[in-house]
Design an enzyme around this catalytic site. Sequence first.
Site, short mmCIF file in Angstrom:
data_model
loop_
_atom_site.label_atom_id
_atom_site.label_comp_id
_atom_site.label_asym_id
_atom_site.label_seq_id
_atom_site.Cartn_x
_atom_site.Cartn_y
_atom_site.Cartn_z
N HIS A 56 4.51 1.37 -8.03
CA HIS A 56 3.40 0.40 -8.01
C HIS A 56 2.54 0.56 -9.26
O HIS A 56 2.11 -0.42 -9.87
CB HIS A 56 2.51 0.64 -6.78
N GLN B 264 11.91 -4.48 -9.80
CA GLN B 264 13.37 -4.66 -9.71
C GLN B 264 13.96 -3.90 -8.53
O GLN B 264 15.01 -4.23 -8.02
CB GLN B 264 14.01 -4.22 -11.04
N ASP C 246 13.26 -4.06 -5.52
CA ASP C 246 13.56 -5.04 -4.47
C ASP C 246 14.20 -6.25 -5.15
O ASP C 246 13.58 -7.31 -5.28
CB ASP C 246 12.29 -5.41 -3.72
N GLY D 204 0.79 -1.22 0.00
CA GLY D 204 0.00 0.00 0.00
C GLY D 204 0.82 1.27 0.00
O GLY D 204 2.03 1.25 -0.19
N TYR D 205 0.12 2.37 0.21
CA TYR D 205 0.68 3.72 0.07
C TYR D 205 1.32 3.83 -1.31
O TYR D 205 2.51 4.09 -1.48
CB TYR D 205 1.66 4.06 1.20
N LEU D 206 0.47 3.62 -2.29
CA LEU D 206 0.94 3.42 -3.67
C LEU D 206 1.61 4.67 -4.24
O LEU D 206 1.26 5.80 -3.90
CB LEU D 206 -0.22 3.02 -4.57
N HIS D 207 2.57 4.41 -5.12
CA HIS D 207 3.27 5.48 -5.84
C HIS D 207 3.46 5.02 -7.29
O HIS D 207 3.00 3.92 -7.66
CB HIS D 207 4.59 5.81 -5.16
N GLN E 89 14.46 -9.67 -3.37
CA GLN E 89 13.10 -10.22 -3.23
C GLN E 89 12.64 -10.84 -4.55
O GLN E 89 12.12 -11.96 -4.58
CB GLN E 89 12.15 -9.10 -2.80
P1 AMP Z 1 5.89 -2.62 -1.54
O1 AMP Z 1 4.54 -1.99 -1.45
O2 AMP Z 1 7.01 -1.74 -1.14
O3 AMP Z 1 5.93 -3.99 -0.91
O4 AMP Z 1 6.14 -2.89 -3.08
C1 AMP Z 1 5.23 -3.62 -3.86
C2 AMP Z 1 5.88 -3.91 -5.19
O5 AMP Z 1 6.20 -2.68 -5.85
C3 AMP Z 1 7.18 -4.68 -5.06
O6 AMP Z 1 7.24 -5.67 -6.07
C4 AMP Z 1 8.22 -3.62 -5.26
O7 AMP Z 1 9.44 -4.12 -5.78
C5 AMP Z 1 7.54 -2.72 -6.26
N1 AMP Z 1 8.14 -1.38 -6.23
C6 AMP Z 1 8.37 -0.62 -5.13
N2 AMP Z 1 9.01 0.52 -5.47
C7 AMP Z 1 9.20 0.47 -6.81
C8 AMP Z 1 9.80 1.36 -7.75
N3 AMP Z 1 10.36 2.51 -7.40
N4 AMP Z 1 9.82 0.98 -9.06
C9 AMP Z 1 9.27 -0.21 -9.44
N5 AMP Z 1 8.68 -1.07 -8.60
C10 AMP Z 1 8.65 -0.75 -7.30
#
Ligand code: AMP
Length: 284
Positions: free
Chosen positions: A32, A144, A146, A26-29, A149
Amino acid sequence: MIIKCVEQLKNIRGETASLGFVPTMGYLHEGHVSLIKKARQENDQVVVSVFVNPTQFGPNEDIETYPKNIERDQAMAVSAGADYVFYPHISTIYPEGASTYVTVEGPIANILCAKSRPDHFKGVTTVVNILLNMVQPDRVYFGQKDAQQAILIQKMARDLHMPVDVVVCPIVREYDGLALSSRNVHLTREERKQAQCLYQALQDAKNLVKSKDQKAADLVQVMKNRINHKPLVNIDYVEIREARDLSPVTVVKAHPDSHKVSLALVAAWVGKTRLIDNMFLNEE
Ligand code: AMP
């Protein structure tokens, strides 16, 4: 549309020819959003999950302060092309008495982020397994950003013969190169400015590799020097590894075979916020 229970997911799976899934906390950007858009292009229906997974946070980590805004997340997910936002209660994911974990063993599970976050990936692979069993997508999308992961999940899917394609999407960055992260909201104005050095360090290494082969240790030193210039940024690790499987690298070739691409990875504390980033150094 927000859904909370597994019955609804089963109906979606039953009615859909191809299903894409984007797991998030969550807290999408825009990072995401890029995953959701890719899923939209490649599937008939798209499910995005929003679940801050407690099992991937250590005892002194930031689960309590992890940013949240489900209304905003829903609006962003839908406008990026999601059909459903799965927003489960913790007891839906981990019913009382649940005690089964999925872990990837081997060298890859003991390096980089796993060193400073010992049970983190156990929590990640377990929750991804649970979510994949619930959603049953054809394709699942990770960033990528992460890198460790993404590689662990690809390995898990391969090792366990999971019937899903794991798609890894490029890093989305801010105007000055900082990788987008939900945690960036915690940075003060000065921390935000100094955080840019992580991207600059990666870019320094990449630039050096353009002209000739380089010793990995020398590149690591260049990157550390760049970061150590910033008093609010404290290095957790700076390493160069093979992009394919994160095995060690001694020389980074300017023109590698396609399966020998090197990846520079950094993790650092910027004030109280831990950030990670990475960059392919010698991709064509
Ligand atoms: P999170 O909400 O941080 O668990 O991230 C969810 C998914 O979004 C994961 O697969 C992350 O690798 C991906 N993600 C997070 N930040 C970015 C970014 N800046 N660019 C591309 N994918 C991202």
